[in-house]
Motif scaffolding. Structure first.
Motif, mmCIF file in Angstrom:
data_model
loop_
_atom_site.group_PDB
_atom_site.id
_atom_site.type_symbol
_atom_site.label_atom_id
_atom_site.label_comp_id
_atom_site.label_asym_id
_atom_site.label_seq_id
_atom_site.Cartn_x
_atom_site.Cartn_y
_atom_site.Cartn_z
ATOM 1 N N ASP A 97 0.639 -1.144 0.004
ATOM 2 C CA ASP A 97 0.292 0.039 -0.223
ATOM 3 C C ASP A 97 0.796 1.194 0.069
ATOM 4 O OD1 ASP A 97 -1.991 -1.547 0.342
ATOM 5 O OD2 ASP A 97 -2.101 -1.536 2.496
ATOM 6 N N SER A 100 2.709 7.108 -0.594
ATOM 7 C CA SER A 100 2.789 8.256 -1.498
ATOM 8 C C SER A 100 1.387 8.761 -1.853
ATOM 9 C CB SER A 100 3.840 7.873 -2.709
ATOM 10 O OG SER A 100 3.154 6.845 -3.438
ATOM 11 N N LEU A 101 0.595 7.848 -1.888
ATOM 12 C CA LEU A 101 -0.967 8.092 -2.440
ATOM 13 C C LEU A 101 -1.684 8.900 -1.207
ATOM 14 C CD1 LEU A 101 -1.991 4.721 -4.064
ATOM 15 C CD2 LEU A 101 -1.340 6.935 -4.814
ATOM 16 N N GLU A 104 -2.787 12.941 -1.845
ATOM 17 C CA GLU A 104 -3.892 12.734 -2.766
ATOM 18 C C GLU A 104 -5.072 12.305 -2.283
ATOM 19 O OE1 GLU A 104 -5.285 10.975 -7.212
ATOM 20 O OE2 GLU A 104 -3.344 10.532 -6.379
ATOM 21 N N MET A 105 -5.113 11.058 -1.308
ATOM 22 C CA MET A 105 -6.353 10.689 -0.829
ATOM 23 C C MET A 105 -6.917 11.835 0.195
ATOM 24 S SD MET A 105 -4.859 6.906 0.076
ATOM 25 C CE MET A 105 -6.227 5.836 0.614
ATOM 26 N N GLN A 108 -8.746 14.422 -1.564
ATOM 27 C CA GLN A 108 -10.021 14.122 -2.165
ATOM 28 C C GLN A 108 -11.076 13.981 -0.942
ATOM 29 O OE1 GLN A 108 -11.326 13.511 -5.066
ATOM 30 N NE2 GLN A 108 -9.484 12.653 -6.209
ATOM 31 N N THR A 119 -8.497 2.272 -2.347
ATOM 32 C CA THR A 119 -7.495 1.912 -3.437
ATOM 33 C C THR A 119 -7.848 0.535 -4.118
ATOM 34 O OG1 THR A 119 -6.216 0.725 -1.842
ATOM 35 C CG2 THR A 119 -5.809 3.373 -2.404
ATOM 36 N N ARG A 121 -6.211 -2.319 -7.102
ATOM 37 C CA ARG A 121 -5.073 -2.702 -8.062
ATOM 38 C C ARG A 121 -5.800 -2.717 -9.528
ATOM 39 N NH1 ARG A 121 -2.468 -7.871 -5.189
ATOM 40 N NH2 ARG A 121 -4.512 -8.592 -5.349
ATOM 41 N N ARG A 158 -7.503 2.265 2.697
ATOM 42 C CA ARG A 158 -8.415 3.488 2.408
ATOM 43 C C ARG A 158 -8.404 4.712 3.497
ATOM 44 N NH1 ARG A 158 -13.503 1.117 1.315
ATOM 45 N NH2 ARG A 158 -12.385 -0.597 0.516
ATOM 46 N N LEU A 192 -9.326 4.917 -6.083
ATOM 47 C CA LEU A 192 -8.127 5.191 -6.469
ATOM 48 C C LEU A 192 -7.284 4.105 -7.036
ATOM 49 C CD1 LEU A 192 -6.250 7.795 -6.862
ATOM 50 C CD2 LEU A 192 -5.478 7.277 -4.512
ATOM 51 N N TYR A 194 -4.098 1.888 -8.608
ATOM 52 C CA TYR A 194 -2.763 2.019 -8.756
ATOM 53 C C TYR A 194 -2.276 0.465 -9.226
ATOM 54 C CZ TYR A 194 -2.312 -0.426 -4.402
ATOM 55 O OH TYR A 194 -2.347 -1.501 -3.332
#
Length: 314
Positions: A97, A100-101, A104-105, A108, A119, A121, A158, A192, A194
């Motif tokens: 996981d 770096s996300l 952005e999360m 939002q 998130t 895959r 999440r 999201l 990835y």
């Protein structure tokens, strides 16, 4: 604003240092205060010693050490029950996981449009083909037979608002299937995607057999369709058997044919017996889940922690 990160850990001594470095580097660059809540799920390696050291060095680190291995679902629930944040995230310690996300999360959620950023895959690169096939099949089956919205490739990773977390805590069933619970409680969710990432270190704790049992738990917990299938199968076979008995009686009366074919009859008996055992097994799964729920045993027991006001048993 406080951002809480729940990290279930089971024998993750090899991946924890890398996870801590990368996650704290990202969190320190975000405009918020944060806490890392590690839940040691009865690890038998040096995970607990590492967590003690991190907690001494970093005041943002809190750990809960469970008295034994209760499973990831219970570890996540322990985290949900003891988190203090306005925003709560769940992450694995193996860096599958990506931290770096998180910016952005959070962006939002702060826009006010969503209550949860989850998130999934985009691909399953690096995963055995057989495992990928059955995983996709599971998601298709679940979305057809249950009332829980589960996205194919969904991860537990999440970020949620506080009110969604409180709704999840209120769903205190003993037999937990969090992917289904996340979908069942509703709330506005942004997905999201990835690309799949390999573990940074160590080996996966999820064998094919464990994943299979986990999928059975999910189906039983969120659908009554297997019971309906067992009932309809019994009804159809009863009807077919009745028609076959009429056919044999009519043939005997009209043509005087003897009833032959004991090998085929033996096969039919074995087939019907196997089907009955299968249906009993389906019913038994539901009875077993009900039995475990009625015991009202705690989901987890905390044996050690550096946190304050911790719910040690729930």
């Amino acid at each position: 604003m406080l951002l809480s990160i729940i990290v279930p850990c089971f024998n993750e001594q090899e991946s924890l240092p890398a996870f801590y470095r990368e996650t704290t580097a990202v969190l320190r660059g975000m405009d918020c205060t944060y806490e890392l809540l590690f839940v040691n799920d009865g690890s038998t390696d040096g995970t607990l010693e590492l967590l003690r050291g991190l907690a001494e060095e970093d005041e943002n680190v809190t750990y809960l050490s469970l008295s034994r291995n209760f499973g990831k679902e219970s570890a996540m629930y322990a985290g949900f029950c003891n988190t203090r944040g306005d925003y709560i995230a769940v992450m694995d310690a193996d860096l599958q996981d990506p931290p770096s996300l998180l910016p952005e999360m959070l962006q939002q959620l702060e826009s006010g449009e969503y209550d949860c950023v989850a998130t999934r895959r985009e691909d399953r690169e690096g995963e055995p083909p057989v495992r990928s096939f059955f995983a996709r099949l599971f998601y298709r089956i679940m979305n057809r037979i249950s009332d829980a919205d589960i996205m194919d490739g969904a991860r537990d990773f999440r970020l949620m608002r506080r009110d969604m977390t409180e709704a999840i805590v209120e769903m205190s069933e003993y037999n937990r299937f969090s992917k289904g619970i996340f979908g069942w409680v509703g709330f506005r969710t942004c997905w999201l995607p990835y690309k799949n990432i390999e573990r940074v270190a160590g080996e996966t704790k999820w064998s094919f057999w464990k994943l299979f049992k986990y999928s059975i738990d999910g189906i039983v917990n969120f659908s009554q369709v297997p019971l309906s299938i067992a009932s309809m199968g019994g009804l159809v076979l009863t009807l077919i058997s009745f028609l076959m008995i009429l056919f044999i009686i009519v043939r005997k009366l009209l043509f005087g044919d003897p009833v032959l074919g004991w090998p085929s009859m033996a096969c039919i008996v074995v087939f019907i017996g196997g089907l009955q055992l299968f249906c009993m097994g389906v019913i038994g799964q539901y009875i077993a889940k009900t039995y475990l729920e009625t015991k009202r045993r705690p989901h987890y027991i905390v044996s050690e922690t550096n946190g304050k006001d911790v719910q040690k048993i729930r």
